[in-house]
Design an enzyme around this catalytic site. Structure first.
Site, PDB file in Angstrom:
ATOM      1  N   LEU A  15       0.869  -1.178   0.000  1.00 43.90           N
ATOM      2  CA  LEU A  15       0.000   0.000   0.000  1.00 43.90           C
ATOM      3  C   LEU A  15       0.900   1.220   0.000  1.00 43.90           C
ATOM      4  O   LEU A  15       2.017   1.173   0.509  1.00 43.90           O
ATOM      5  CB  LEU A  15      -0.880   0.034   1.253  1.00 43.90           C
ATOM      6  CG  LEU A  15      -1.889  -1.082   1.446  1.00 43.90           C
ATOM      7  CD1 LEU A  15      -2.596  -0.914   2.783  1.00 43.90           C
ATOM      8  CD2 LEU A  15      -2.910  -1.082   0.322  1.00 43.90           C
ATOM      9  N   ASP A  16       0.393   2.327  -0.544  1.00 41.13           N
ATOM     10  CA  ASP A  16       1.123   3.578  -0.386  1.00 41.13           C
ATOM     11  C   ASP A  16       1.262   3.843   1.103  1.00 41.13           C
ATOM     12  O   ASP A  16       0.387   3.461   1.897  1.00 41.13           O
ATOM     13  CB  ASP A  16       0.355   4.740  -1.023  1.00 41.13           C
ATOM     14  CG  ASP A  16       0.289   4.643  -2.538  1.00 41.13           C
ATOM     15  OD1 ASP A  16       1.093   3.894  -3.114  1.00 41.13           O
ATOM     16  OD2 ASP A  16      -0.562   5.328  -3.123  1.00 41.13           O
ATOM     17  N   MET A  17       2.319   4.503   1.508  1.00 41.03           N
ATOM     18  CA  MET A  17       2.616   4.705   2.919  1.00 41.03           C
ATOM     19  C   MET A  17       1.452   5.358   3.672  1.00 41.03           C
ATOM     20  O   MET A  17       1.189   5.022   4.814  1.00 41.03           O
ATOM     21  CB  MET A  17       3.882   5.553   3.067  1.00 41.03           C
ATOM     22  CG  MET A  17       4.361   5.668   4.482  1.00 41.03           C
ATOM     23  SD  MET A  17       6.005   6.373   4.641  1.00 41.03           S
ATOM     24  CE  MET A  17       5.866   7.879   3.733  1.00 41.03           C
ATOM     25  N   SER A  18       0.739   6.277   3.048  1.00 38.75           N
ATOM     26  CA  SER A  18      -0.334   7.005   3.730  1.00 38.75           C
ATOM     27  C   SER A  18      -1.684   6.296   3.687  1.00 38.75           C
ATOM     28  O   SER A  18      -2.642   6.759   4.285  1.00 38.75           O
ATOM     29  CB  SER A  18      -0.483   8.393   3.103  1.00 38.75           C
ATOM     30  OG  SER A  18       0.719   9.102   3.197  1.00 38.75           O
ATOM     31  N   THR A  19      -1.783   5.189   2.955  1.00 38.56           N
ATOM     32  CA  THR A  19      -3.045   4.462   2.822  1.00 38.56           C
ATOM     33  C   THR A  19      -3.213   3.492   3.984  1.00 38.56           C
ATOM     34  O   THR A  19      -2.288   2.761   4.322  1.00 38.56           O
ATOM     35  CB  THR A  19      -3.080   3.686   1.484  1.00 38.56           C
ATOM     36  OG1 THR A  19      -2.892   4.602   0.415  1.00 38.56           O
ATOM     37  CG2 THR A  19      -4.389   2.956   1.302  1.00 38.56           C
TER      38      THR A  19
END
Length: 186
Positions: A15-19
């Site tokens: 996942l993207d780091m902020s997701t």
């Protein structure tokens, strides 16, 4: 004792780091390879929940935009007809408030930042908290800068037959957003 062939957890997808949301691990390299094949063959159905700034007029649709790296601002991606790779997302409205929309996003392809670019560029509604693609317009006063993108569910063929369905509950910040913005249903 339950998994004698396990060699340690191996991350299957990222996942993207902020997701926030669901991550899937396998217990050994053989299982990882088998499961990766399902992702490559697009046999895995992924569902994300996103709160976007703006009211999306239609109830559902398909976004098909070619994405390429922005080499002047990596890992940022951009829409590029010349060098972009195909990316496709199916979306539907879950609910609306006066100024935001909660969407179910189903990526068919898995490009970096695909959902974030698709919401900001195709729907013209950036994901709340996504300053990278929505700038200041993605931030609602009183809601902080937390990205409102959540990997909600995975559905895939089980290696021993049948279908495996996995789900992750919404994070606290998205539950709070639901109540504060007056969405018309959960």
């Amino acid at each position: 004792n339950r998994y004698p062939n396990a060699t340690g957890a191996i991350l299957l997808h990222r996942l993207d780091m902020s997701t926030s949301g669901l991550l899937m691990f396998t217990l050994n390299p053989k299982a990882n390879k088998r499961m990766q094949r399902q992702f490559i063959k697009r046999q895995v159905q992924k569902t994300y929940i996103a709160d976007v700034k703006g009211v999306v007029a239609n109830n559902h649709g398909i976004i098909d935009l070619p994405l390429a790296p922005d080499y002047y601002d990596l890992p940022r991606q951009m829409v590029c007809d010349k060098t972009g790779k195909a990316s496709e997302t199916h979306w539907s409205v879950i609910t609306r408030s006066k100024s935001t929309t909660r969407l179910a996003l189903k990526p068919i392809t898995g490009r970096t930042h695909q959902l974030r670019v698709h919401c900001a560029e195709a729907l013209k509604c950036p994901i709340m908290g996504d300053g990278k693609y929505g700038g200041q317009a993605a931030h609602l006063e009183g809601f902080g800068n937390t990205l409102h993108l959540h990997a909600r569910a995975l559905r895939l063929p089980h290696p021993e037959g049948g279908v495996l369905e996995l789900a992750a509950p919404l994070p606290a910040h998205m539950k709070e957003t639901f109540g504060l913005l007056g969405f018309d249903r959960p």
